[in-house]
Design a protein around this motif. Structure first.
Motif, short mmCIF file in Angstrom:
data_model
loop_
_atom_site.label_atom_id
_atom_site.label_comp_id
_atom_site.label_asym_id
_atom_site.label_seq_id
_atom_site.Cartn_x
_atom_site.Cartn_y
_atom_site.Cartn_z
N ALA A 186 92.11 11.65 92.74
CA ALA A 186 91.01 10.72 92.53
C ALA A 186 91.27 9.43 93.32
N SER A 187 90.29 8.55 93.30
CA SER A 187 90.45 7.27 93.99
C SER A 187 90.10 6.14 93.03
N GLY A 188 90.55 4.92 93.39
CA GLY A 188 90.20 3.74 92.61
C GLY A 188 90.72 3.78 91.19
N ARG A 189 89.87 3.34 90.27
CA ARG A 189 90.28 3.19 88.87
C ARG A 189 90.68 4.52 88.24
N ALA A 190 89.99 5.60 88.62
CA ALA A 190 90.30 6.92 88.05
C ALA A 190 91.74 7.32 88.36
N PHE A 191 92.23 6.95 89.54
CA PHE A 191 93.62 7.28 89.91
C PHE A 191 94.60 6.43 89.11
N TRP A 192 94.36 5.12 89.05
CA TRP A 192 95.33 4.23 88.42
C TRP A 192 95.38 4.36 86.90
N THR A 193 94.31 4.88 86.31
CA THR A 193 94.29 5.04 84.86
C THR A 193 94.44 6.51 84.45
N ARG A 194 94.95 7.33 85.35
CA ARG A 194 94.99 8.78 85.11
C ARG A 194 95.83 9.15 83.90
N ARG A 195 96.95 8.46 83.68
CA ARG A 195 97.81 8.79 82.55
C ARG A 195 97.10 8.50 81.23
N ARG A 196 96.40 7.38 81.18
CA ARG A 196 95.67 7.03 79.96
C ARG A 196 94.56 8.05 79.68
N ALA A 197 93.85 8.44 80.75
CA ALA A 197 92.76 9.40 80.58
C ALA A 197 93.30 10.76 80.14
N ALA A 198 94.43 11.19 80.71
CA ALA A 198 95.02 12.48 80.35
C ALA A 198 95.51 12.46 78.91
N THR A 199 96.11 11.35 78.50
CA THR A 199 96.59 11.22 77.12
C THR A 199 95.42 11.29 76.14
N ALA A 200 94.34 10.60 76.46
CA ALA A 200 93.16 10.58 75.59
C ALA A 200 92.56 11.98 75.47
N MET A 201 92.54 12.75 76.57
CA MET A 201 91.96 14.09 76.52
C MET A 201 92.83 15.03 75.72
N LEU A 202 94.15 14.89 75.84
CA LEU A 202 95.04 15.72 75.01
C LEU A 202 94.85 15.40 73.53
N GLU A 203 94.62 14.16 73.22
CA GLU A 203 94.36 13.79 71.82
C GLU A 203 93.07 14.43 71.33
N ARG A 204 92.08 14.51 72.20
CA ARG A 204 90.79 15.09 71.80
C ARG A 204 90.88 16.58 71.53
N VAL A 205 91.85 17.25 72.16
CA VAL A 205 92.03 18.69 71.88
C VAL A 205 93.12 18.91 70.84
N GLY A 206 93.56 17.84 70.18
CA GLY A 206 94.51 17.96 69.08
C GLY A 206 95.95 18.11 69.50
N LEU A 207 96.30 17.65 70.72
CA LEU A 207 97.66 17.80 71.21
C LEU A 207 98.29 16.46 71.59
N GLY A 208 97.85 15.40 70.95
CA GLY A 208 98.42 14.09 71.24
C GLY A 208 99.91 14.02 70.95
N HIS A 209 100.38 14.90 70.05
CA HIS A 209 101.80 14.92 69.69
C HIS A 209 102.62 15.84 70.59
N ARG A 210 101.98 16.48 71.58
CA ARG A 210 102.68 17.44 72.42
C ARG A 210 102.66 17.04 73.90
N THR A 211 102.44 15.79 74.19
CA THR A 211 102.29 15.35 75.58
C THR A 211 103.53 15.64 76.43
N ASP A 212 104.71 15.59 75.83
CA ASP A 212 105.96 15.77 76.59
C ASP A 212 106.48 17.20 76.58
N SER A 213 105.70 18.12 76.01
CA SER A 213 106.13 19.52 75.94
C SER A 213 105.70 20.27 77.20
N THR A 214 106.56 21.17 77.67
CA THR A 214 106.23 22.02 78.81
C THR A 214 105.52 23.28 78.32
#
Length: 274
Positions: free
Chosen positions: A114-142
């Protein structure tokens, strides 16, 4: 204007004995933004091939695929790759997660281009989406540390994190229990509605297909519409299920009659009509 349109699309392959295997025949399909389409059919009927054509991962042997009014076959490879990356979210049946990378890193991956804001905030966006699918507690799991259902939810989060215009889901609830599967489908519907995105779902489960606005059967390489509504008599519903050849392991989930009558009671809640 259509988001994606298939005109006279056919796909075939040449076998080692030089015979031709027809996978898809004369497919006509028009999907506008905001639509939700379900495609059902037996294993090997060409559903995944059709999904790959809609997602511009493959090209038809005959016919044309259009995306937002542009003919896909005329696009340069670099433009096509960029268009697909920005606009199409895939939920693959086999997950396709990166081994050794955490759930967060897997979901972040599409935003790395991505470019611009989407790139720089990618970790926050990914964390929020994992929380929405009920995996906020599994972010560091492979992936190796996750169950099949959890891997499926990571794959769904990855597909949705860029808020694509077209979401293509191949058996999105196949590895999930009934309750989690319902939550995931609700999330897919919710994200698609928020972005006015089109959602195309390939499924063997008529309860999943029933969430869509339009329903198609793929059989013998031919795509035909059918209606799915409730209620129906058990015998009529069971006959309809047999026509679209629901996989045996999913038969009970769509109400195939059983000797104890429990299946017939479930079948009464869904109707399939040609």
């Amino acid at each position: 204007m259509s988001l994606v349109r298939l005109e006279g699309v056919a796909k075939h392959v040449i076998l080692p004995d030089d015979s031709r295997l027809d996978i898809l025949r004369d497919i006509e399909l028009d999907i506008p933004a905001g639509d939700h389409v379900a495609i059902v059919g037996r294993s090997g009927s060409g559903k995944s091939t059709l999904l790959n054509l809609m997602g511009m991962l493959d090209r038809p042997s005959e016919g044309a695929v259009w995306f937002r009014g542009e003919l896909v076959r005329r696009m340069r490879r670099s433009k096509l790759d960029k268009l697909r990356g920005r606009n199409v979210g895939f939920v693959f049946q086999q997950f396709n997660l990166l081994s050794g990378r955490t759930a967060l890193e897997n979901v972040e991956m599409p935003l790395g281009y991505a470019s611009g804001r989407a790139f720089w905030t990618r970790r926050r966006a990914a964390t929020a989406m994992l929380e929405r699918v009920g995996l906020g507690h599994r972010t560091d799991s492979t992936p190796e540390q996750l169950s099949g259902g959890e891997q499926q939810r990571v794959a769904i989060a990855r597909a949705l994190v860029r808020r694509p215009a077209l979401i293509l889901a191949d058996e999105p609830t196949g590895a999930l229990d009934v309750e989690t599967g319902g939550s995931v489908m609700a999330l897919l519907d919710e994200i698609a509605s928020e972005a006015d995105a089109a959602l195309v779902t390939i499924t063997h489960d008529l309860h999943v297909a029933a969430r869509a606005r339009r329903h198609f059967r793929l059989e013998g390489g031919v795509l035909t519409p059918f209606e799915l509504s409730a209620p129906a008599a058990g015998a009529a519903a069971a006959a309809a299920y047999e026509r679209i050849d629901i996989a045996p392991e999913l038969a009970e989930s769509v109400g195939e009659p059983r000797s104890d009558g429990a299946g017939e009671a479930a079948a009464d809640r869904i109707e399939v009509a040609s």
